[in-house]
Design a protein around this motif. Structure first.
Motif, PDB file in Angstrom:
ATOM      1  N   PHE A 298       0.816  -1.207   0.000  1.00  8.27           N
ATOM      2  CA  PHE A 298       0.000   0.000   0.000  1.00  8.27           C
ATOM      3  C   PHE A 298       0.856   1.265   0.000  1.00  8.27           C
ATOM      4  O   PHE A 298       0.353   2.356  -0.262  1.00  8.27           O
ATOM      5  CB  PHE A 298      -0.950  -0.007   1.184  1.00  8.27           C
ATOM      6  N   HIS A 299       2.139   1.115   0.308  1.00 10.70           N
ATOM      7  CA  HIS A 299       3.059   2.249   0.255  1.00 10.70           C
ATOM      8  C   HIS A 299       4.026   2.123  -0.916  1.00 10.70           C
ATOM      9  O   HIS A 299       5.075   2.761  -0.923  1.00 10.70           O
ATOM     10  CB  HIS A 299       3.816   2.371   1.580  1.00 10.70           C
TER      11      HIS A 299
ATOM     12  N   ASP B  30       6.712   0.582 -12.210  1.00 16.09           N
ATOM     13  CA  ASP B  30       5.541  -0.125 -11.689  1.00 16.09           C
ATOM     14  C   ASP B  30       5.012   0.545 -10.425  1.00 16.09           C
ATOM     15  O   ASP B  30       3.792   0.609 -10.213  1.00 16.09           O
ATOM     16  CB  ASP B  30       5.888  -1.590 -11.407  1.00 16.09           C
ATOM     17  N   GLN B  31       5.907   1.031  -9.574  1.00 16.91           N
ATOM     18  CA  GLN B  31       5.447   1.769  -8.399  1.00 16.91           C
ATOM     19  C   GLN B  31       4.704   3.035  -8.820  1.00 16.91           C
ATOM     20  O   GLN B  31       3.645   3.357  -8.267  1.00 16.91           O
ATOM     21  CB  GLN B  31       6.613   2.145  -7.483  1.00 16.91           C
ATOM     22  N   ILE B  32       5.250   3.748  -9.778  1.00 14.10           N
ATOM     23  CA  ILE B  32       4.570   4.941 -10.293  1.00 14.10           C
ATOM     24  C   ILE B  32       3.176   4.575 -10.793  1.00 14.10           C
ATOM     25  O   ILE B  32       2.196   5.283 -10.536  1.00 14.10           O
ATOM     26  CB  ILE B  32       5.399   5.583 -11.424  1.00 14.10           C
ATOM     27  N   GLU B  33       3.062   3.440 -11.474  1.00 20.56           N
ATOM     28  CA  GLU B  33       1.780   3.028 -12.023  1.00 20.56           C
ATOM     29  C   GLU B  33       0.767   2.725 -10.920  1.00 20.56           C
ATOM     30  O   GLU B  33      -0.432   3.025 -11.068  1.00 20.56           O
ATOM     31  CB  GLU B  33       1.965   1.804 -12.924  1.00 20.56           C
ATOM     32  N   VAL B  34       1.210   2.143  -9.802  1.00 24.45           N
ATOM     33  CA  VAL B  34       0.307   1.917  -8.666  1.00 24.45           C
ATOM     34  C   VAL B  34      -0.321   3.228  -8.234  1.00 24.45           C
ATOM     35  O   VAL B  34      -1.548   3.348  -8.090  1.00 24.45           O
ATOM     36  CB  VAL B  34       1.066   1.271  -7.490  1.00 24.45           C
TER      37      VAL B  34
ATOM     38  N   ASN C 127      -1.414   6.855   8.613  1.00 25.60           N
ATOM     39  CA  ASN C 127      -1.093   5.835   7.610  1.00 25.60           C
ATOM     40  C   ASN C 127      -0.872   6.429   6.223  1.00 25.60           C
ATOM     41  O   ASN C 127      -0.771   5.693   5.250  1.00 25.60           O
ATOM     42  CB  ASN C 127      -2.203   4.787   7.560  1.00 25.60           C
ATOM     43  N   ASP C 128      -0.796   7.752   6.139  1.00 22.25           N
ATOM     44  CA  ASP C 128      -0.544   8.460   4.891  1.00 22.25           C
ATOM     45  C   ASP C 128      -1.722   8.419   3.930  1.00 22.25           C
ATOM     46  O   ASP C 128      -1.564   8.543   2.714  1.00 22.25           O
ATOM     47  CB  ASP C 128       0.718   7.929   4.197  1.00 22.25           C
ATOM     48  N   VAL C 129      -2.917   8.243   4.476  1.00 22.38           N
ATOM     49  CA  VAL C 129      -4.138   8.393   3.689  1.00 22.38           C
ATOM     50  C   VAL C 129      -4.527   9.864   3.737  1.00 22.38           C
ATOM     51  O   VAL C 129      -4.482  10.501   4.788  1.00 22.38           O
ATOM     52  CB  VAL C 129      -5.271   7.520   4.251  1.00 22.38           C
ATOM     53  N   ARG C 130      -4.923  10.407   2.609  1.00 20.02           N
ATOM     54  CA  ARG C 130      -5.237  11.836   2.504  1.00 20.02           C
ATOM     55  C   ARG C 130      -6.698  12.096   2.873  1.00 20.02           C
ATOM     56  O   ARG C 130      -7.591  11.464   2.321  1.00 20.02           O
ATOM     57  CB  ARG C 130      -4.902  12.336   1.108  1.00 20.02           C
TER      58      ARG C 130
ATOM     59  N   LYS D 247      -2.764   6.378  -2.537  1.00 24.94           N
ATOM     60  CA  LYS D 247      -2.832   5.211  -1.652  1.00 24.94           C
ATOM     61  C   LYS D 247      -4.277   4.823  -1.382  1.00 24.94           C
ATOM     62  O   LYS D 247      -4.666   4.508  -0.258  1.00 24.94           O
ATOM     63  CB  LYS D 247      -2.040   5.478  -0.371  1.00 24.94           C
ATOM     64  N   ARG D 248      -5.055   4.798  -2.465  1.00 26.04           N
ATOM     65  CA  ARG D 248      -6.464   4.458  -2.321  1.00 26.04           C
ATOM     66  C   ARG D 248      -6.643   3.027  -1.810  1.00 26.04           C
ATOM     67  O   ARG D 248      -7.628   2.723  -1.135  1.00 26.04           O
ATOM     68  CB  ARG D 248      -7.188   4.612  -3.656  1.00 26.04           C
TER      69      ARG D 248
END
Length: 861
Positions: free
Chosen positions: A356-357, A416-420, A479-482, A510-511
């Protein structure tokens, strides 16, 4: 390793950039850390928000922390190396690692200080403290960077998360970025060797001069959490000093060590991570069997995790160990080799939280040869050290294979991380993973979700909702959720919300993490028979806040991002006595603080009445814990004093009771048989470790005498057996399937526990009660329609114990036995692993009622 498939501060902030000259200084050994007083979560009043919202630039750089803790964390300031002098713990020959020939905790800091002296590639820092006060060490291994170069890396990392679409268009970005990789070690304290393997690899990379190492460190940053569980390492125990299995705690984050790991993952944003465990022979290397977490970008995750798993398998088998010669079997990969039972469904494990991160390859690795538990006690030292040496080799091979995998696939993994994050920010539908994406990926592996447009957490017209909403919002942000807060009233999905309500826009990087916390979840009982651990959870349903799902439409809401929830505490200006409705753990904590001060409190059907003379004390706890007092109504009720609890309970229950401010004394069959003074106890809580039939005659007589004046709360099978043996309430407990667990719908009555309870509860190995006597009140029942919302609850092999059998049955009951003892029995799990925050007040109300109606409480001096 994980359990079997069917089982269940006072610290001084250290500088993170001390001059290198200090590394030459001699350290003064400190005493073995004593257990610090518990750090309580401040609530949500102005006092708490001064900590959360008024974060200084320095503390922000170090990372957000739980309230009351020092702002430790991975520093984003300065270049590399960052030479930090690590204080030296006192040598202690009692360290359990020593017997195995492994690095004792007190040897880690000197080793890291030495490596920092010898190499400009090694940086060490303290990222937190354990429950018992031991320092947690993060080591960064990378090629030297100037401050400007380090700032550039930070800007790239932020761009990947904040503007992934632009990052995806920048074809030069991946080549400029050092791919972050995270190695987590020793989260289970008696699975030691990951720490020693990490120290070996760190030294190799610090001192090696090969072209491969030079290239690796110029293109990556390798982060090593050297020992995630120093308490368990020292004590030779799986759990930390609080008794928690921390590899079950990641979406709850009840423990300081877990919060430190969480912050490292937020701050470093690794593309790959490995969590080193033991012991499975042959070495077990994830990816996992079905069911697969539905909130991951699984097409990206499985292709990378499987590829790295194959690489680690080859590296481990390439060591040349055999069963005939060394008792080491070939490595195994559950995804490929097992049908089910080792899943990545719940996000409670480190490798299931890290994606998730941004981790697009994430693994548990179980090294092969057992050295803990019975083996530690029974095997000769020479044999234990032989096994440990092999385990270190295996763990080190897994580490090397992973950084080699990242080195070879550097640009692809970053992209791939960017794509997430791009998919999340764009709000794209979840991808359907194509069958055959990796060998063996079939229909049984396909799990998907539908993301809502947003979640709304209303400002709350009821204080319970407001207090719980603030806690949930703060947790999401940690948790770094906006999260945004509406400046004006608004309508979404045909419903009106007041200004001050919180909006979680699901078009965010981080949806997946936002959704896995807030969604109700799914009943997956029909899809698999065996689950590894819990199958249902929901912050949205179990944390006491109202959480509404917005399925469609545009978010035309005038709102601002928030760093902390707004204050919720208040005391009315109207003179006179005050009322505090106890419907949330925050109210419990506030009430217990007032009781501990000797405030004369009256208890009346779930509401505490505080005299006008205690108004200043009420104002203090309102600010500290974010609770709202109201003007008290007509006088009435029972005097209540501080409730003293004797608890035969699990570690998570003891922790939760103390976290709510109860005075708790652990007891057991042995403790009672050794002689126990009941005069300092008001209520007995029984859920584990107490067998009435096994009590000696004197202990049984003393307990029976207590039961004429004291209260009793029970939970689960042990509690039900105690109730029957002690002859308390007339009720027959019926057991559901032992591994059944999840979120259930419940109907509550107007009894002392059921009043004000939420419409959902949590179960693990559920119980229900039949054959109820006339003295019994049903406080809560499993819903006739359901009851399972999310989780896994099937009948056993005989067709018994399934969720259908529980429909409409009593889940929580209360009553007074013929001796006068007030008893509450839980068939649910209201304090499970400190997670279902919205259920904690049920236990508190049971304790208050049980103590008050028996008249067992005594006035606090």
């Amino acid at each position: 390793m994980r359990f079997s498939r069917m089982s269940r501060l006072s610290a001084v902030l250290l500088s993170l950039a001390l001059p290198a000259t200090l590394l030459a200084s001699s350290g003064v050994a400190s005493a073995e850390p004593a257990e610090p007083p518990p750090v309580r979560d401040f609530g949500n009043g102005p006092e708490r928000n001064e900590v959360a919202a008024g974060v200084s630039d320095q503390a922000d750089a170090l990372g957000r922390t739980a309230q009351g803790e020092q702002p430790y964390g991975h520093s984003r300031e300065g270049g590399y190396p960052r030479r930090t002098w690590l204080p030296l713990p006192a040598e202690n020959p009692a360290d359990a690692s020593i017997k195995l020939g492994l690095m004792p905790y007190h040897g880690i800091a000197p080793k890291l200080n030495d490596l920092q002296r010898r190499s400009d590639r090694v940086s060490s820092e303290i990222i937190g403290r354990s429950h018992q006060g031991r320092d947690l060490y993060l080591v960064t291994v990378t090629a030297p960077e100037s401050s400007a170069e380090a700032r550039e890396q930070s800007r790239i990392r932020e761009r990947i998360e904040d503007d992934p679409a632009a990052a995806a268009r920048d074809r030069k970005l991946a080549k400029r970025y050092k791919a972050p990789v995270f190695f987590n070690n020793n989260i289970h304290g008696n699975e030691w060797e990951g720490t020693d393997a990490a120290l070996r690899v760190i030294e190799e990379l610090a001192t090696g001069n090969s072209r491969q190492i030079t290239d690796l460190l110029s293109r990556t940053r390798l982060y090593f959490n050297v020992t995630a569980n120093p308490d368990g390492r020292f004590n030779g125990m799986r759990a930390n000093g609080a008794g928690f299995d921390m590899n079950r705690d990641f979406i709850t984050a009840s423990q300081p060590e877990v919060r430190a790991m969480r912050q490292v993952m937020i701050d470093t944003q690794p593309v790959a991570m490995v969590d080193l465990h033991g012991y499975v022979n042959g070495t077990l290397i994830e990816p996992t069997t079905p069911p697969h977490g539905a909130n991951y970008e699984y097409d990206l995750f499985i292709k990378n995790t499987y590829a790295n798993g194959l690489g680690m398998e080859a590296a481990v088998n390439g060591l040349g160990y055999t069963f005939e010669k060394d008792e080491v079997r070939p490595a195994q990969i559950p995804f490929r080799d097992d049908p089910e039972g080792w899943d990545d469904w719940p996000p409670i494990f480190t490798p299931q939280y890290a994606p998730f991160h941004g981790a697009v390859a994430s693994h548990t690795v179980e090294i092969p040869l057992r050295v803990n538990n019975d083996a530690y006690d029974d095997e000769p030292v020479e044999e234990l050290r032989r096994r440990s040496a092999i385990n270190i080799d295996v763990a080190a091979a897994a580490i090397r294979a992973t950084y080699g995998f990242v080195q070879a696939g550097h640009d692809r993994l970053i992209n791939d991380q960017i794509e997430v994050f791009r998919r999340g920010t764009a709000g794209e539908p979840a991808k359907q993973v194509p069958l055959g994406i990796v060998p063996g990926f079939g229909p049984e592996d396909v799990y998907t979700t539908t993301y809502p447009r947003a979640y709304v957490i209303p400002a709350g017209t009821e204080q319970r909702s407001a207090t719980a909403a603030a806690r949930l919002v703060d947790h999401l942000i940690a948790n770094d959720v906006r999260v945004e807060r509406a400046e004006r009233s608004f309508r979404l999905d045909g419903k009106s919300y007041p200004a001050g309500s919180y909006v979680v826009d699901m078009h965010q990087p981080k949806r997946g993490l936002a959704n896995v916390m807030l969604e109700p979840g799914a009943d997956i009982s029909a899809r698999v028979d065996a689950m590894y651990d819990i199958s249902g959870w929901s912050h949205g349903l179990l944390w006491g806040a109202t959480v509404d799902t917005v399925t469609s439409g545009s978010l035309r809401v005038r709102a601002e991002p928030v760093k902390a929830a707004a204050p919720t505490g208040s005391v009315p200006r109207v003179p006179g006595s005050l009322a505090l409705k106890v419907a949330d753990a925050k109210e419990v904590l506030a009430l217990n603080e007032l009781l501990a001060q000797g405030v004369a409190v009256t208890w009346n059907a779930g509401t505490a009445v505080i005299p006008a003379a205690a108004r200043e004390a009420a104002r203090t706890v309102a600010d500290r814990y974010g609770v709202a007092f109201t003007p008290a109504g007509p006088a009435g009720g029972t005097p209540l004093s501080q409730v003293r609890v004797a608890a035969a309970a699990s570690a998570d229950e003891l922790f939760t009771l103390r976290e709510m401010g109860f005075a708790v004394t652990p007891v057991s069959t042995t403790v009672l048989n050794d002689g126990f003074d009941w005069s300092s106890t008001d209520v007995l809580f029984v859920s584990s470790g107490l067998n009435y039939a096994a009590l000696a005659p004197a202990a049984k007589a003393a307990l029976d005498a207590f039961l004429t004046t004291g209260g009793v709360i029970t939970r689960g099978g042990t509690g039900a057996a105690f109730n029957a043996a002690a002859g308390l309430l007339t009720a027959t407990a019926v057991a559901g399937r032992g591994d059944a667990n999840g979120v259930v719908v419940v109907d509550s009555s107007a009894g002392p526990v059921g009043t004000g309870s939420t419409g959902h509860s949590f179960v693990y190995s559920p119980r229900w009660f039949t054959g109820l006597g006339a003295e019994v009140t049903v406080e809560q029942s499993y819903a006739a329609d359901g009851p399972l919302v999310s989780g896994h609850w099937r009948p056993d092999e005989k067709g018994l114990g399934g969720q259908d059998a529980a429909r409409g049955q009593a889940a929580v009951i209360s009553g007074r036995d013929e001796r006068g003892a007030a008893v509450v029995m839980f068939g649910t799990e209201p304090m499970f692993r400190n997670h279902p925050k919205g259920l904690f007040s049920q236990v508190a109300k049971a304790l208050y009622w049980s103590a008050a109606v028996t008249g067992a409480t005594v006035t606090t001096p």
